[in-house]
Design an enzyme around this catalytic site. Structure first.
Site, short mmCIF file in Angstrom:
data_model
loop_
_atom_site.label_atom_id
_atom_site.label_comp_id
_atom_site.label_asym_id
_atom_site.label_seq_id
_atom_site.Cartn_x
_atom_site.Cartn_y
_atom_site.Cartn_z
N GLY A 279 -1.79 -8.58 122.25
CA GLY A 279 -2.37 -8.71 123.71
C GLY A 279 -1.72 -8.33 124.62
O GLY A 279 -1.70 -7.17 125.27
N ARG A 316 -1.63 -17.78 135.90
CA ARG A 316 -0.40 -17.92 134.87
C ARG A 316 0.92 -18.69 135.68
O ARG A 316 1.42 -19.51 135.16
CB ARG A 316 0.09 -16.40 134.57
N TYR A 320 1.62 -21.82 133.53
CA TYR A 320 2.52 -21.46 132.66
C TYR A 320 3.96 -21.26 133.21
O TYR A 320 4.95 -21.20 132.53
CB TYR A 320 2.42 -20.32 131.66
N CYS A 347 -7.56 -23.96 148.04
CA CYS A 347 -7.42 -25.33 148.37
C CYS A 347 -6.89 -26.03 147.39
O CYS A 347 -7.67 -26.98 146.82
CB CYS A 347 -8.66 -25.79 149.12
N GLU A 348 -5.68 -25.70 146.76
CA GLU A 348 -4.75 -26.34 145.65
C GLU A 348 -3.52 -25.88 145.81
O GLU A 348 -3.39 -24.98 146.60
CB GLU A 348 -5.39 -25.94 144.38
N TYR A 375 -3.83 -11.63 130.83
CA TYR A 375 -4.36 -12.94 131.22
C TYR A 375 -4.40 -13.05 132.76
O TYR A 375 -4.30 -14.11 133.23
CB TYR A 375 -3.61 -13.93 130.55
#
Length: 420
Positions: A279, A316, A320, A347-348, A375
């Site tokens: 992928g 990502r 990750y 808002c994070e 991804y």
């Protein structure tokens, strides 16, 4: 094997960044940002790299399309002889919509209801079964009339992050090799037509030995299935995200696995087909996420660059701890680099990079996050009710819109305003 960051997707030519000879700033201005841009030539190059590494075997490439499901990308894969591996009925339908026949699509689900498997069988897809209960239901439903594959968990831990290791003992994926006798009991009881064995070790695997160890487990099981035609060793080849990154040594991997695979075919007395289902390897380096700097915000010990994107478009780095190389497309050449934290507008905490050296970033500058083809869009969301970005494919030197930017209509679609 160590490789420099591949510059082919976005090259600095005459003090400006280009993709296939097209100025990146022109692409950003034409289609707006945030914007995913894919280079078709790079995807084809990666397909050819994989084929070249295995010249002596009957090789079939199955694109693990969960990495990038845009139907124009799927069509490009089909035109270049690449088939599909899907993990949901919806991905299967996308493949059919892109022109694939059901027989060219492998369905590799995990923990799904049996009606999904029945739908995939009805579409003509080959089914990859990953638990004993479903294996038995498959035998009860189809006996030996429908060919299938079995996903084996070889208990090999490899990959770039614990979240993307899929073949170790604690992983949910596949039937544990230690349940070999249970597998054979069910297969023999119902006369199941097992034509393939499959494993997928994980993602970002750089050592050829990890593939060889997993392959050895599968090879040791192959003689128990008289109708076996296929060995599927998954994907997970490592690509470079920054200079000096280790990558999978494809020629070395090809040489080692080809020898072992041909020995297995000779031992079994029949020709087998080797499958891979990459992928990220096929599309990651082909993709770039273009964003604009909304604000440059100095503070006592760091300077933040707030961009018009966030974890809703590329999760990502947050999920990750993934590294994505970033360049300032608007200010590509400078003798001085400044250090920035590149952060999103969600808002994070959605930090793309910390302490990243860049040429001076000014308000409205366009930045490019490289290796964003895999991804990226497929894991995007409407979090904070933000729109997903548009997608553009550079094909034969021209930019083509392959997904329109979302609108408020997309946010409201399927919602029902209750009369209170």
């Amino acid at each position: 094997m160590v490789n420099e960051l591949d510059p082919s997707i976005m090259q600095l030519v005459n003090d400006r960044y280009e993709i296939q000879g097209l100025p990146v700033l022109d692409i950003a201005q034409q289609f707006g940002t945030p914007l995913y841009v894919y280079d078709a030539d790079k995807i084809v190059d990666k397909i050819n790299q994989l084929r070249t590494a295995f010249p002596a075997v009957d090789l079939k490439i199955k694109f693990a399309c969960k990495a990038l499901t845009n139907i124009s990308i799927l069509k490009l894969m089909r035109q270049n002889g690449v088939e599909l591996d899907v993990v949901s009925p919806q991905e299967l339908q996308l493949g059919l919509h892109a022109g694939y026949e059901g027989t060219q699509i492998t369905f590799t689900p995990s923990g799904v209801s049996f009606d999904e498997i029945e739908a995939a069988v009805a579409a003509g897809s080959i089914i990859n079964l990953d638990n004993l209960i479903v294996l038995e239901k498959f035998g009860q439903s189809y006996g030996g009339t429908v060919p299938c594959m079995i996903r084996i968990k070889p208990n090999v831990a490899a990959g770039g992050n614990a979240k993307i290791m899929t073949a170790h003992e604690g992983s949910k994926f596949g039937i544990d090799i230690r349940q070999r006798e249970d597998i054979l009991r069910i297969v023999n009881q119902y006369g199941i037509n097992v034509v393939g064995l499959h494993q997928h070790t994980g993602s970002d695997i750089k050592e050829a030995d990890a593939f060889v160890r997993a392959a050895d487990v599968i090879f040791s099981f192959a003689g128990d299935f008289p109708n076996l035609q296929i060995i599927d060793l998954g994907g997970g080849f490592k690509v470079a995200y920054k200079e000096g990154d280790p990558i999978t040594d494809m020629p070395a991997l090809g040489a080692k696995l080809s020898e072992a695979f041909l020995n297995l075919s000779e031992k079994l007395g029949r020709k087998l087909q080797l499958w891979f289902e990459p992928g990220k390897f096929l599309v990651s380096e082909a993709g770039t996420l273009l964003v604009n700097a909304n604000v440059v915000k100095p503070s006592p010990n760091r300077t933040f660059v707030g961009v018009n994107s966030g974890l809703n478009h590329l999760i990502r780095p947050m999920m990750y701890d993934a590294y994505h190389h970033i360049v300032n497309v608007s200010n590509p050449v400078s003798d001085q680099l400044n250090t920035y934290d590149v952060v999103g507008y969600i808002c994070e905490t959605d930090t793309f990079a910390t302490d990243r050296p860049l040429t001076e970033v000014r308000e409205n500058d366009t930045l490019a996050l490289l290796n964003a083809g895999a991804y990226g869009f497929t894991m995007s969301s409407q979090y904070n009710s933000r729109f997903r970005p548009a997608e553009v494919l550079i094909y034969q030197g021209k930019p083509h819109i392959i997904r329109q930017r979302e609108t408020m209509e997309d946010i409201l679609k399927n919602q029902v305003l209750l009369e209170l």
